[in-house]
Each structure stands twice: as C-alpha cells, then as structure tokens.
Motif scaffolding. Structure first.
Motif, PDB file in Angstrom:
ATOM      1  N   VAL A 108       0.621  -1.463   0.140  1.00  0.00           N
ATOM      2  CA  VAL A 108      -0.099  -0.249  -0.384  1.00  0.00           C
ATOM      3  C   VAL A 108       0.247   0.992  -0.212  1.00  0.00           C
ATOM      4  N   LEU A 109       1.496   1.160   1.136  1.00  0.00           N
ATOM      5  CA  LEU A 109       3.239   2.114   0.636  1.00  0.00           C
ATOM      6  C   LEU A 109       3.421   2.190  -0.536  1.00  0.00           C
ATOM      7  N   LEU A 163       0.872   4.037  -3.180  1.00  0.00           N
ATOM      8  CA  LEU A 163       0.420   5.703  -2.664  1.00  0.00           C
ATOM      9  C   LEU A 163       1.886   6.367  -3.114  1.00  0.00           C
ATOM     10  N   LEU A 203       1.414   6.749  -6.505  1.00  0.00           N
ATOM     11  CA  LEU A 203       0.571   7.167  -7.569  1.00  0.00           C
ATOM     12  C   LEU A 203       0.961   8.872  -7.567  1.00  0.00           C
TER      13      LEU A 203
END
Length: 540
Positions: A117-118, A121, A124
C-alpha cells in the motif's frame, strides 16, 4: 491375512488369530520384536497433523468424533470383490480414509499488505506530481502564460513517454505479491523510498517558491522543470534496479543448511544480502530441495535409545569399595558369592555389547518388510492399470454419452490397490502425507494423461520435496529467525543463524567464498611434438 502386517487396536480378533500363529512359528525373541512394533504402530495411530485441535491429542477410542478419525487398520478388516483382485475394498469402506483433522484457516494478516500500500501511494504521488506542475499554472494564472511553441510541444511528448516508461518500470519492480513478511524493514527499499520523498519535497518547495509565488510567465521553462523531475525519477528507478536486483547476483558466500532432526544438508551460494533476506532465499530453496520432514521416522531411533538406557546400570562407588575390601580381607567362604556377582556383571556387559546387533537386525527386518510391501504394491497397481486399459477398450465401443469420467475410473479401481498402498505407507511411515482424496486425484490425473503405473507410484515410493505436499507447505510456513547479529546486517564470514519451525529448525552457517587467483602457463604449440627415429636393423 498377512502375518507381517502391523497390528492395531481396531481389529482385536484378527490380531489375536495372527498372534497365535506366530507363537507356533517364531521364537520368544521374535515375539518380543513384534510386540514392540505393535506398540509403535499404535502410538503412530494417535498422531495427527492438526496442532491446534485439542481432540487430536486424545486416543482414538476416547475421541468425541470417531467418524472424523482415520482408521489405520481399515485395509485388514474389510474386503470387497472386484474384477481385478479378491483382496480389495468397497468404496463405502473408504469413506473414513484420509479424513485427518485440518487446522483452522487463519485469517489473513493485514500487516503484510502495508508495504504494498505504501508503494502504491508513493507511486501515485510520483505520477501525479509532474502533471500538477503542468496543470496548476494553467488554472491559477492562465492569462499571463506565454503560448507553448513547437519546442514546448516536443517536451510534452517526451514527458508523456517518460511517464509511461516510469509507470511500467515501477509496476514491474515494486508492484509484486509479497513473498514473505520479514521481521524488519528492508533497508534498501526504505532508503529508496526516503530518497524519492526527499526528491519530491525538494521539487515541490522549488515550484512553490520560484514559480507559484512569482507566477512565472514562461510556460516552456515550467514544462522543462517537470521533465527534469521525471528524468531524476528514472535515475532513481535505475538505482533501485541496481540495489535490489543486480547487487546480490554475484555469489560471495556459501551457506550450509542443516535440518536439526535428520541432518539433511544442502549448500547454497548467495551474494551480498542481509540476514533476513538470506533466510528468505534459504526457505524458498528449502521447499523445493529438502525432502518432506517425516517425524515418524525418528520414532524407531528414540525407541532404541530408550531400550539402551534401560539396560544400563548405575553403580555406587562407595559400595564397590566396601565390597572390594570385604573380598580382600574376608574368608574364602565368600568366593561363591563373588563369582556369582562377576557372572552377573559379565552378562550385563555382554547384553550392552549386543546393542549394535539388535540395531542391525531391526534395520534388516525393516528393509525386508519394505521390499515386500513395495513388491505387492507394484503388482496391485499394475493389475489396476491393466483393468483401466481394459475398461477403456470397452468404453470405446459404447455410445459417446455412456463413457466413464477419469475421476469415476479412479474411484472404481482405487479399492483394488488401496490395501497394498495403505500397508506400504504405514510401513514406510508416510500415511500422514497422503489422504484418500489426494491419492484419487493423482490417480485420476495419471489416467487422464495416459501415464504408466511406474509414474503413478513415483510419488509414493520416494519422498518428494516439501512443496509437493500441500499439508506440509501450509502448516510449515511460519518460521522464527534466531540470530545473534541484527537481521538487517549483511552476511559475513562465520555468520550463523537458525530458522525455527514447530517441529524442527534449520541451522545455517555462512562461509566466504575464497578469492581465486588464476595463473597462465603458456604451452608452445611445438613443445609436445617428437620425432621417432627408427634404425635400419629394427624389425617391422
């Protein structure tokens, strides 16, 4: 009935009849050996795979759900007649085979998805930042911007392709399913993430101070500023490829991995890795290189050790001194008692000295029984496959709708070989590795692909790697890394650590690969030539 089969508590009448036959044919020593084998088989029957079930620790006759427990002796008490053999089993009697209690399926740990997830992010943010540099001036002061010429449009095209390349490269390198949850953070990944955040922060500060505050009118310079950010990000990705994928390719250390229970050893060459990354690589090799761990094979060694310790006698030194003094100073009437004591000590010493003979005969008897079971299994499987080929020839004559499915064919011929297979697995102590469903699935797979009986038996005659057995791979995936040094520190010469599982541990020792120095020795092309001179008197 086979007189050499392993006895069980489920068929008391059949065991009693076989015991009476053995009393008339064998000596007292053989009956003692068979009794010890019977007790070991009964103890193996109570062993189950599930470690979290309290019911698994109870004997079979005390279990609250007897239908879920596997009957290890079902092959000796049930007979069903088929077209292949008269020593077969009915399909109804196989319902309880292989129903070992499985441990509860543990919930997914959400912590393992935090690095992914990190990374998403951060990726992105990396993709959005250059686009924000291009869009914000168009939204905040569009009337003051100069028109974008041909050079500016070329920069737009270059920026688009660079962002596409960065997106694909980042997806290939960072967006991967997590192979394992490491105890500490990956140092290089953390450094790369920190470097990327520092770069983005620096560009955002420069953009806010030098471009947004002054409302720069040269839009081409703003586009060039965004392109320079993408170039810097591409270089960071190149650095990530070097650190994460290329740096550890050159072997620097030779790691010796020893399993603590049976001593199986393998050697692997690794590069510059941290201890936790090296442990992860070793575990990946373990599941494909090491044979499946079978704790039942260690039961015989423990039994022999217990018998050997039971035969030892502890002597008191003070009592020995007192007896020695009485032997030296007492009258000659005590010679008979002393001789009897000496005879007892000599008999005990001879009994201890014959322990290697017992080990030799036990191993020879076990090898004989394994060869016997294997021969019976091979014959049973060949007969079953012959029956399958006969059924296939008959199915060709039937209409297309009446053909038998491979799974149905496997269920039809499985009872003919089930008894021989069950006895062989129990003799080689592999019964906990194979369930009835897995055997029937493998049999259906062999029938579908037109495989030979030898190909079917290969999975049972030789122990395969750990990853081949789904139960082992699902239950042995939780490991504990034990190391005196920090797990994030790199490997060094002499580093050692352990990987502990529930039943055993892997002891790892690293040794640095020595520096190799090659020297060249030139050999002249004519140095190995010679001339053979023959005299005229030499006879030919």
């Amino acid at each position: 009935m086979d007189t050499d089969s392993i006895h069980s508590g489920y068929s008391h009448h059949s065991n009693r009849s076989r015991g009476s036959n053995k009393q008339s044919e064998r000596s007292s020593r053989d009956r003692h050996k068979s009794h010890s084998r019977d007790s070991s088989s009964r103890s193996d029957k109570n062993v189950t795979i599930s470690a979290s079930s309290a019911q698994a620790q109870l004997p079979a006759d005390q279990s609250s759900a007897p239908t879920d427990a596997q009957d290890d002796n079902w092959g000796e008490t049930t007979t069903a007649v088929t077209g292949t053999s008269d020593h077969s089993l009915s399909q109804e009697d196989l319902a309880g085979f292989g129903k070992d209690t499985e441990g509860p399926v543990e919930k997914l740990n959400c912590v393992r998805y935090i690095p992914l997830v990190l990374s998403l992010l951060l990726g992105l943010l990396v993709l959005v930042t250059p686009l924000c540099f291009l869009v914000l001036p168009q939204l905040l002061w569009p009337e003051r911007l100069h028109a974008c010429g041909t050079a500016c449009e070329g920069l737009f095209l270059s920026l688009a392709f660079k962002l596409l390349i960065l997106l694909l490269a980042g997806w290939a390198l960072f967006v991967r399913p997590t192979r394992a949850s490491l105890p500490r953070i990956a140092v290089f990944r953390a450094l790369l993430g920190l470097l990327t955040l520092l770069l983005l922060l620096s560009y955002w500060l420069f953009f806010g101070v030098r471009i947004m505050d002054s409302q720069d009118e040269n839009y081409q310079s703003i586009v060039q500023f965004a392109v320079s950010l993408v170039d810097a990000l591409l270089f960071i990705h190149y650095l990530a490829v070097v650190l994460l994928e290329i740096r550890h390719l050159q072997p620097c250390f030779s790691l010796c991995v020893v399993r603590s229970t049976d001593g199986e050893t393998h050697h692997y060459n690794l590069g510059q890795l941290s201890i936790q990354r090296a442990a992860l690589v070793i575990l990946e090799h373990y599941y494909k290189d090491f044979s499946v761990h079978n704790p039942a094979l260690l039961t015989a060694a423990k039994t022999r050790a217990a018998k050997h310790l039971a035969g030892l006698k502890v002597y008191n030194v003070d009592d020995f001194k007192a007896k020695l003094k009485s032997y030296l100073f007492d009258s000659a009437g005590s010679d008979g008692a002393t001789a009897q004591s000496r005879a007892k000590m000599a008999a005990a010493a001879r009994q201890r000295d014959t322990s290697h003979n017992e080990l030799y005969y036990e191993e020879a008897e076990h090898e004989r029984r394994v060869r016997k079971r294997r021969a019976r299994l091979v014959v049973a499987v060949e007969e079953a496959f012959t029956h399958v080929r006969r059924l296939q020839d008959e199915e060709k004559k039937k209409p297309p709708g009446d053909e038998m499915d491979p799974r149905e064919a496997a269920q039809a011929i499985f009872p003919s070989m089930a008894r021989a297979l069950q006895k062989y697995l129990r003799t080689t102590r592999q019964q906990h590795c194979h369930s009835m469903d897995s055997i029937q699935g493998h049999l259906a797979f062999c029938i579908t692909n037109n495989m030979t009986p030898k190909a079917f038996l290969e999975s049972y005659l030789q122990a395969g790697p750990t990853l081949q057995y789904s139960r082992e791979s699902s239950q042995s995936r939780y490991w504990t890394l034990v190391s005196e040094a920090s797990v994030t520190s790199p490997l060094r010469h002499g580093s050692d650590f352990q990987l502990k599982s529930s039943d055993f541990s892997l002891v790892v020792t690293s040794r640095a690969i020595p520096h190799l120095k090659l020297t060249e020795e030139y050999v002249h092309p004519k140095s190995h030539k010679f001339v053979l001179q023959l005299q005229s008197e030499t006879s030919v």
